[in-house]
Design a protein around this motif. Structure first.
Motif, short mmCIF file in Angstrom:
data_model
loop_
_atom_site.label_atom_id
_atom_site.label_comp_id
_atom_site.label_asym_id
_atom_site.label_seq_id
_atom_site.Cartn_x
_atom_site.Cartn_y
_atom_site.Cartn_z
N GLU A 240 -10.64 27.06 54.09
CA GLU A 240 -11.36 26.81 52.84
C GLU A 240 -12.33 27.94 52.53
OE1 GLU A 240 -14.65 23.59 51.07
OE2 GLU A 240 -13.86 23.40 53.11
N TRP A 241 -12.40 28.33 51.25
CA TRP A 241 -13.33 29.37 50.79
C TRP A 241 -14.75 28.82 50.82
CZ3 TRP A 241 -16.69 29.95 46.59
CH2 TRP A 241 -17.10 31.27 46.28
N LEU A 242 -15.67 29.58 51.41
CA LEU A 242 -17.05 29.12 51.57
C LEU A 242 -18.05 29.88 50.72
CD1 LEU A 242 -17.19 28.66 55.46
CD2 LEU A 242 -16.80 26.90 53.71
N GLY A 243 -17.68 31.07 50.28
CA GLY A 243 -18.63 31.84 49.48
C GLY A 243 -18.29 33.31 49.52
N SER A 244 -19.07 34.10 48.76
CA SER A 244 -18.84 35.55 48.76
C SER A 244 -20.15 36.27 48.46
CB SER A 244 -17.77 35.94 47.73
OG SER A 244 -18.23 35.72 46.41
N TRP A 245 -20.20 37.52 48.86
CA TRP A 245 -21.32 38.41 48.59
C TRP A 245 -20.80 39.61 47.81
CZ3 TRP A 245 -23.71 38.93 54.18
CH2 TRP A 245 -24.42 37.75 54.49
N SER A 246 -21.44 39.95 46.72
CA SER A 246 -21.05 41.14 45.97
C SER A 246 -22.24 42.01 45.56
CB SER A 246 -20.25 40.75 44.73
OG SER A 246 -21.00 39.89 43.90
N SER A 247 -23.44 41.42 45.49
CA SER A 247 -24.58 42.16 44.93
C SER A 247 -24.98 43.35 45.78
CB SER A 247 -25.79 41.22 44.76
OG SER A 247 -26.20 40.67 46.00
N CYS A 248 -24.64 43.36 47.06
CA CYS A 248 -24.99 44.48 47.94
C CYS A 248 -24.01 45.65 47.82
CB CYS A 248 -25.05 44.02 49.39
SG CYS A 248 -26.41 42.91 49.77
N PHE A 249 -22.95 45.49 47.04
CA PHE A 249 -21.87 46.47 47.07
C PHE A 249 -21.59 47.09 45.71
CE2 PHE A 249 -20.98 43.20 50.33
CZ PHE A 249 -21.33 43.96 51.43
N SER A 250 -22.61 47.20 44.88
CA SER A 250 -22.41 47.80 43.56
C SER A 250 -22.05 49.28 43.66
CB SER A 250 -23.68 47.62 42.71
OG SER A 250 -24.79 48.23 43.34
N GLU A 251 -22.56 49.97 44.69
CA GLU A 251 -22.29 51.40 44.84
C GLU A 251 -20.93 51.67 45.48
OE1 GLU A 251 -25.84 53.95 46.00
OE2 GLU A 251 -26.46 51.97 46.71
N ASP A 252 -20.54 50.82 46.42
CA ASP A 252 -19.28 51.03 47.14
C ASP A 252 -18.89 49.75 47.85
OD1 ASP A 252 -17.06 52.35 48.14
OD2 ASP A 252 -18.12 53.18 49.87
N GLY A 253 -17.60 49.49 47.92
CA GLY A 253 -17.12 48.28 48.57
C GLY A 253 -17.26 48.34 50.08
N PRO A 254 -17.19 47.17 50.74
CA PRO A 254 -17.26 47.13 52.20
C PRO A 254 -15.93 47.50 52.83
CG PRO A 254 -17.00 44.91 51.34
CD PRO A 254 -17.07 45.82 50.14
N TYR A 255 -15.97 48.40 53.79
CA TYR A 255 -14.77 48.81 54.51
C TYR A 255 -14.62 48.10 55.85
CZ TYR A 255 -13.18 52.57 51.44
OH TYR A 255 -12.67 53.27 50.38
N SER A 256 -15.75 47.73 56.47
CA SER A 256 -15.70 47.15 57.81
C SER A 256 -16.78 46.09 57.94
CB SER A 256 -15.89 48.24 58.87
OG SER A 256 -15.74 47.73 60.17
N VAL A 257 -16.49 45.01 58.66
CA VAL A 257 -17.49 43.98 58.92
C VAL A 257 -17.49 43.65 60.41
CG1 VAL A 257 -17.64 42.87 56.67
CG2 VAL A 257 -15.80 42.23 58.20
#
Length: 332
Positions: A240-257
């Motif tokens: 099940e989808w629980l949420g997302s974060w996008s506001s920290c990545f306006s400059e560039d997307g996340p490559y690794s977590v």
């Protein structure tokens, strides 16, 4: 803070306020949540001999139990997997049946260790997820080597980006480093599909190049949804989808977590701006909004691709495509 002005100064309340903030700026005052205080330092002695990196270093994985660091690199006539000690000494390398390594993961169980590699090559070994012994013996192949797959078939991959394996043997694969598939797949320890999430798109639960995956102790799966410039979070039991974060990545997307050893923070690589972002990891409950606690700015054209964390020492290893090296950062 008390500001004392000489008699010649004619300061209004606004003037004092201006001076107040100028003094704070001079002392580099900041909230601890703004992350100006340094959290990591570069280990300039790792590795001992950088010349062992002879290709483009795409991925790195830490065997915290045995103090080993595995590096996947690409190039013609280069060893595809290099193995170092955590102190930085080169130990050995291997090359068999690896074409273009993209992601790498080390699994330690009570009885054994293994190295998992996602191969995005287009030749006879590509489009697969493979399990090796630490010495490089091929133990298992998931997918059909050399054949790009369809999203309709669980074990038919198309440029699988990364893998995370729990001690139970449950496997999480993000499948789609630019290929046809854009999905997150969970498999059992006998390689049966448990659930599958995602299609190509920008909506909730959809992906555009799901690039990295990790799991926290609270039953959540975190995915770097690279080209959608967000991290999406799923329930590891149900998908099940629980949420997302996008506001920290306006400059560039996340490559690794990857999580830090204490699971308080997420380390996120941003390749195009040569940066590691350190985000506050929420405890159980709501995902909320992302909070950037700190950053580590790397040199220009370093291009950090994937990272891993030593879950004993807390050290962060960064595979850098542009610099063609892996660097080690030590927590302060």
């Amino acid at each position: 803070l008390v500001l004392l002005s000489p008699p010649s100064w004619d300061l209004t309340a606004n003037g004092y306020l201006f001076l107040y903030f100028q003094v704070l700026k001079a002392f580099d005052y900041s909230s601890p949540w703004k992350g100006q205080e340094q959290m990591y330092k570069l280990d300039i002695g790792w590795p001992k001999i950088p010349e062992y990196f002879t290709g483009q270093t795409f991925c790195v994985a830490v065997d915290s139990l045995h103090g080993l660091v595995f590096v996947g690199q690409r190039g013609d006539n280069v060893p595809k997997v290099l193995v170092f000690s955590e102190e930085g000494y080169f130990l050995y390398s291997w090359n068999n049946t690896v074409e273009m390594p993209h992601g790498i993961f080390v699994l330690n169980t009570a009885t054994d260790s293994s190295v998992w590699i996602t191969d995005v090559g287009t030749g006879k070994y590509g489009h697969t997820v493979k399990q090796y012994s630490p010495s490089g013996k091929l133990m298992q192949i998931l997918g059909t080597p050399g054949n790009a797959g369809s999203s309709l078939i669980p074990l038919q991959f198309d440029q699988p980006a990364e893998i995370f394996v729990e001690e139970s043997g449950d496997i999480y694969v993000v499948d789609g480093d630019g290929g046809m598939n854009n999905r997150l797949l969970k498999l059992s320890n006998d390689y049966k599909e448990i659930w599958l999430a995602g299609t190509n798109g920008t909506g909730i639960g959809q992906f555009k190049i799901p690039h990295s995956v990790t799991v926290d102790p609270f039953g959540r799966v975190w995915v770097a949804d690279r080209d959608n410039k967000r991290i999406q979070v799923f329930d590891k039991v149900t998908g099940e989808w629980l949420g997302s974060w996008s506001s920290c990545f306006s400059e560039d997307g996340p490559y690794s977590v990857r999580f830090t050893a204490n699971y308080k923070y997420l380390i996120v690589a941003q390749l195009n701006i040569n940066r590691l972002a350190i985000l506050a990891a929420p405890p159980v409950g709501s995902i909320g909004d992302c909070v950037m606690v700190n950053t580590v700015q790397l040199a220009d054209e370093t291009k950090p691709h994937l990272v891993d964390v030593d879950m004993k020492s807390g050290a962060v290893y960064v595979a850098e495509i542009g610099a063609q090296q892996v660097q080690k950062y030590i927590p302060l």
